[in-house]
Structures are given as structure tokens and as C-alpha cells.
Scaffold this motif. Structure first.
Motif, PDB file in Angstrom:
ATOM      1  N   ALA A   1      93.014 -32.955  23.305  1.00 17.52           N
ATOM      2  CA  ALA A   1      92.416 -31.509  23.767  1.00 17.52           C
ATOM      3  C   ALA A   1      92.257 -30.674  22.549  1.00 17.52           C
ATOM      4  O   ALA A   1      91.536 -29.812  22.380  1.00 17.52           O
ATOM      5  N   ILE A   2      93.074 -30.829  21.419  1.00 17.82           N
ATOM      6  CA  ILE A   2      93.043 -30.142  20.204  1.00 17.82           C
ATOM      7  C   ILE A   2      91.908 -30.528  19.376  1.00 17.82           C
ATOM      8  O   ILE A   2      91.229 -29.730  18.794  1.00 17.82           O
ATOM      9  N   LEU A   3      91.551 -31.812  19.481  1.00 14.66           N
ATOM     10  CA  LEU A   3      90.249 -32.355  18.917  1.00 14.66           C
ATOM     11  C   LEU A   3      89.137 -31.852  19.779  1.00 14.66           C
ATOM     12  O   LEU A   3      88.025 -31.189  18.922  1.00 14.66           O
ATOM     13  N   ILE A   4      89.083 -31.781  20.923  1.00 14.82           N
ATOM     14  CA  ILE A   4      87.924 -31.196  21.728  1.00 14.82           C
ATOM     15  C   ILE A   4      87.713 -29.806  21.349  1.00 14.82           C
ATOM     16  O   ILE A   4      86.474 -29.198  21.297  1.00 14.82           O
ATOM     17  N   ASP A   5      88.749 -28.929  21.313  1.00 15.13           N
ATOM     18  CA  ASP A   5      88.671 -27.757  20.757  1.00 15.13           C
ATOM     19  C   ASP A   5      87.865 -27.467  19.814  1.00 15.13           C
ATOM     20  O   ASP A   5      87.195 -26.317  19.563  1.00 15.13           O
TER      21      ASP A   5
ATOM     22  N   THR B   1      91.460 -10.178  11.353  1.00 13.56           N
ATOM     23  CA  THR B   1      91.692  -9.309  10.463  1.00 13.56           C
ATOM     24  C   THR B   1      92.820  -9.565   9.384  1.00 13.56           C
ATOM     25  O   THR B   1      92.944  -9.065   8.352  1.00 13.56           O
ATOM     26  N   TYR B   2      93.793 -10.375   9.877  1.00 14.30           N
ATOM     27  CA  TYR B   2      94.814 -10.748   8.937  1.00 14.30           C
ATOM     28  C   TYR B   2      94.303 -12.152   8.250  1.00 14.30           C
ATOM     29  O   TYR B   2      95.042 -12.592   7.278  1.00 14.30           O
ATOM     30  N   ALA B   3      93.192 -12.397   8.084  1.00 10.73           N
ATOM     31  CA  ALA B   3      92.377 -13.553   7.476  1.00 10.73           C
ATOM     32  C   ALA B   3      92.830 -14.761   7.850  1.00 10.73           C
ATOM     33  O   ALA B   3      93.146 -15.618   6.921  1.00 10.73           O
ATOM     34  N   ALA B   4      93.424 -14.861   8.947  1.00 14.48           N
ATOM     35  CA  ALA B   4      94.160 -16.331   9.549  1.00 14.48           C
ATOM     36  C   ALA B   4      92.981 -17.248   9.839  1.00 14.48           C
ATOM     37  O   ALA B   4      92.125 -17.095  10.203  1.00 14.48           O
ATOM     38  N   GLY B   5      93.244 -18.413   9.434  1.00 11.56           N
ATOM     39  CA  GLY B   5      92.334 -19.527   9.615  1.00 11.56           C
ATOM     40  C   GLY B   5      92.527 -20.252  10.917  1.00 11.56           C
ATOM     41  O   GLY B   5      93.180 -19.532  11.855  1.00 11.56           O
ATOM     42  N   TRP B   6      91.954 -21.370  11.215  1.00 12.70           N
ATOM     43  CA  TRP B   6      91.847 -22.006  12.578  1.00 12.70           C
ATOM     44  C   TRP B   6      93.336 -22.528  12.969  1.00 12.70           C
ATOM     45  O   TRP B   6      93.828 -22.188  13.847  1.00 12.70           O
ATOM     46  N   TRP B   7      94.101 -23.021  11.800  1.00 15.32           N
ATOM     47  CA  TRP B   7      95.299 -23.652  12.178  1.00 15.32           C
ATOM     48  C   TRP B   7      96.416 -22.619  12.371  1.00 15.32           C
ATOM     49  O   TRP B   7      97.249 -22.679  13.183  1.00 15.32           O
TER      50      TRP B   7
ATOM     51  N   ARG C   1      97.334 -19.355  19.862  1.00  9.56           N
ATOM     52  CA  ARG C   1      96.781 -20.149  20.768  1.00  9.56           C
ATOM     53  C   ARG C   1      97.460 -20.848  21.574  1.00  9.56           C
ATOM     54  O   ARG C   1      97.373 -21.079  22.625  1.00  9.56           O
ATOM     55  N   LEU C   2      98.161 -21.949  20.797  1.00  4.53           N
ATOM     56  CA  LEU C   2      99.337 -22.763  21.519  1.00  4.53           C
ATOM     57  C   LEU C   2     100.558 -21.967  22.223  1.00  4.53           C
ATOM     58  O   LEU C   2     100.811 -22.264  23.264  1.00  4.53           O
ATOM     59  N   PRO C   3     101.003 -20.811  21.809  1.00  2.00           N
ATOM     60  CA  PRO C   3     101.768 -20.288  22.454  1.00  2.00           C
ATOM     61  C   PRO C   3     101.478 -19.741  23.726  1.00  2.00           C
ATOM     62  O   PRO C   3     101.830 -19.579  25.066  1.00  2.00           O
ATOM     63  N   ALA C   4     100.045 -19.046  23.708  1.00  3.82           N
ATOM     64  CA  ALA C   4      99.135 -18.722  24.928  1.00  3.82           C
ATOM     65  C   ALA C   4      99.107 -20.038  25.852  1.00  3.82           C
ATOM     66  O   ALA C   4      98.806 -19.415  27.145  1.00  3.82           O
ATOM     67  N   ALA C   5      98.634 -21.064  25.392  1.00  8.39           N
ATOM     68  CA  ALA C   5      98.461 -22.130  26.378  1.00  8.39           C
ATOM     69  C   ALA C   5      99.700 -22.842  26.825  1.00  8.39           C
ATOM     70  O   ALA C   5      99.522 -23.686  27.878  1.00  8.39           O
ATOM     71  N   SER C   6     101.064 -22.371  26.338  1.00  9.87           N
ATOM     72  CA  SER C   6     102.194 -23.254  26.720  1.00  9.87           C
ATOM     73  C   SER C   6     102.205 -23.073  28.298  1.00  9.87           C
ATOM     74  O   SER C   6     102.814 -24.167  28.684  1.00  9.87           O
ATOM     75  N   PRO C   7     102.229 -22.056  28.763  1.00  9.41           N
ATOM     76  CA  PRO C   7     102.202 -22.053  30.299  1.00  9.41           C
ATOM     77  C   PRO C   7     101.199 -23.016  31.075  1.00  9.41           C
ATOM     78  O   PRO C   7     101.577 -23.749  31.991  1.00  9.41           O
ATOM     79  N   PHE C   8     100.102 -23.220  30.505  1.00  7.26           N
ATOM     80  CA  PHE C   8      99.334 -24.423  30.980  1.00  7.26           C
ATOM     81  C   PHE C   8      99.543 -25.759  30.750  1.00  7.26           C
ATOM     82  O   PHE C   8      99.598 -26.621  31.573  1.00  7.26           O
ATOM     83  N   ILE C   9     100.359 -25.842  29.388  1.00  8.09           N
ATOM     84  CA  ILE C   9     100.578 -27.076  29.132  1.00  8.09           C
ATOM     85  C   ILE C   9     101.815 -27.637  29.954  1.00  8.09           C
ATOM     86  O   ILE C   9     101.919 -28.792  30.338  1.00  8.09           O
TER      87      ILE C   9
END
Length: 288
Positions: free
Chosen positions: A110-114, A186-192, A199-207
Motif C-alpha cells: 500500500a505504501i508503494l502503491i501510494d 508550508t513547513y517544507a515537509a517532504g513525502w516521507w 498520513r500514517l496517523p490519519a490512516a491508523s483507524p483504517f489500518i
């Protein structure tokens, strides 16, 4: 009317009244509230067992059709070495190994597909199709490929748990709102960093939803797979064999062990979910 049936009706009325009284209580203490939350389902389960016992005895139901809970308990306590060996073969080897492998692979894919919209649009429909395949069709093929021992059951469990984790994780990774993603940019945060911190904390209920679903699918898949070929040990093997011998009490003993193991497994995953997703409204709303 048999005395057993009268007792069953009276017991049901008393238990129902007790549960109605408990659920209407509003204790100020959180510990008492938790005790009530545990007591209510225990009373309900005990009531079902008492009614089952009384109906079997009162209606003189043949044991080959439906044994009484007392007979199942006697068989269970007298067959602990056999049940333990079956539990080790099915649950500890097949279910746990396949569950970890299937959920882990589903999460990583799923991480790779994203990272690839092409794979997301192309692989997810295939995943939904494979997830709908019946286990009775997949299990014989896996037995032919990987042999009669537990690795073939692990393969079935991996197939059954991989795609629910894949689909839920991909959906969860898109759960973060556009405003939250814009804030990360805006914080210049990259994908990781965005993946790990947002994104992973937001996805944790789905996981965790996938983990809870897979905790039951894994056990079902392993037991059904054993119907199509296994050494002379395992829950599925024992159920199919004892049905042929008309030892229905042993079949129910295996079912009881499987139900208990599955319930504990599901409960552990649910407790882990509460510990990890304590911030989610669904968890905070359930706490007093």
C-alpha cells in the motif's frame, strides 16, 4: 412442560432483568463502569449456555444433533492434549505466521502503491476481485503448491489477509484533509515526513480496522484450508474427522477453542487500537 424448560424461561427473565438494571446504571466511577461493561456480556453468555443446556435436556435432543454444554465441557477437559496440539498447528503456526506476513505485505505494498497513481488505479480493482475469491477455491490450489503441512495454510491466510490490509491502508492514506497537507507543505515537509507525521496517523483507524477484520479471516482461512489436506493434527482436520466419526461433542470442543482463541486475538488487536489511536474521536468518545 418439562421442569428444564420452565427453569430456562425463569432464568432468562431474571438474567434479562439483571442486565436491564445494570445497563441503566450511571456509576460515577470509571472502574465500576468497566466492571459493568464486562459483567453484562458475561451474564448474557451464561444465560445462553443455561438455556442451551435446559433445551437439550428438556426436549431430549439427541447428542449427535446437538450435545449439551456440559457434555462439550467434559469432552474438552478430557481432550486437552489433543486440543493443544491442534491449537499449536492451526493457530500458532498457520494463523499467526500468515497474519503477520499477509498484513505486513499488504501494508508495504500500500505504501508503494501510494507513490504510483498508475498502480493505485490498476492494482486496487484486482485486489478487490481477489479478495472476493472463496477460500474453498483457493485452499486446494495452495495445498497442491505448498504441500499438506502448515505452510500451505499460511499461504491461504496470506491471500485472505493481504488485500483487506491493502485496500484499507490505501484508503486511509488519503484520509488526511487538503488543509493538513497544505500545512505540511508550508513547513517544507517532504513525502516521507508527511507520511510518518500526518498520513500514517490519519490512516491508523483504517489500518486497525483491517487488522481486526483479518484476525477473524485468518482463523477461518486456516481451519477451512485444513479440510483439503493436512497432517493428522489441526483444528480443521479434527473437525472434519470427528464429524465422520459422529463425535459431535469433540467437534463442538474444537469450535469452542477456535471461538475463544479468535475472540482473544480480536480483543488484543482492539486493545492495541485503543492504545495507538487514543486521539481519535471514536476512541475518546467511548471513554468516560
Amino acid at each position: 412442560m418439562s421442569a428444564y424448560l420452565v427453569f430456562a424461561v425463569l432464568f432468562w427473565i431474571c438474567a434479562w432483568g439483571l442486565n436491564e438494571y445494570l445497563v441503566r446504571l450511571k456509576p460515577a466511577s470509571a472502574s465500576i463502569s468497566r466492571l459493568i461493561g464486562i459483567a453484562v456480556p458475561l451474564i448474557f453468555g451464561a444465560t445462553l449456555l443455561v438455556i442451551w443446556e435446559c433445551l437439550v435436556r428438556g426436549l431430549n435432543i439427541p447428542p449427535i444433533l446437538l450435545p449439551a454444554p456440559s457434555a462439550i465441557w467434559v469432552r474438552l477437559t478430557n481432550s486437552l492434549p489433543i486440543l493443544w496440539a491442534d491449537f499449536q498447528q492451526t493457530f500458532l503456526k498457520s494463523v499467526i505466521t500468515g497474519y503477520i506476513a499477509g498484513c505486513g505485505l499488504g501494508f508495504l505494498v500500500a505504501i508503494l502503491i501510494d507513490r504510483s497513481p498508475f498502480l493505485q488505479k490498476g492494482l486496487l480493482p484486482i485486489g478487490n476481485f481477489v479478495a472476493a475469491l472463496p477460500v474453498v477455491g483457493v485452499a486446494p490450489i495452495m495445498v497442491m503448491w505448498f504441500g499438506f503441512d502448515w505452510p500451505s495454510k499460511v499461504a491461504v491466510v496470506v491471500i485472505m489477509t493481504f488485500f483487506p490490509m491493502l485496500v484499507n491502508t490505501v484508503q486511509g492514506l488519503s484520509a488526511a484533509s487538503h488543509m493538513e497537507r497544505d500545512l505540511m507543505r508550508t513547513y517544507a515537509a517532504g513525502w516521507w515526513p508527511t507520511l510518518i507525521k500526518l498520513r500514517l496517523p490519519a490512516a491508523s483507524p483504517f489500518i486497525f480496522n483491517a487488522l481486526k477484520i483479518n484476525s477473524t479471516l485468518a482463523l477461518i482461512g486456516a481451519i477451512v484450508a485444513e479440510f483439503f489436506g493436512t497432517p493428522i493434527v489441526g483444528m480443521g482436520f479434527r473437525i472434519s474427522t470427528e464429524v465422520g466419526r459422529s463425535n459431535v461433542d469433540m467437534v463442538w470442543a474444537e469450535i469452542a477453542v477456535a471461538a475463544l482463541a479468535g475472540s482473544i486475538f480480536y480483543g488484543l488487536v482492539a486493545l492495541a487500537e485503543r492504545a495507538v489511536t487514543f486521539w481519535h474521536p471514536s476512541v475518546r468518545g467511548g471513554r468516560r
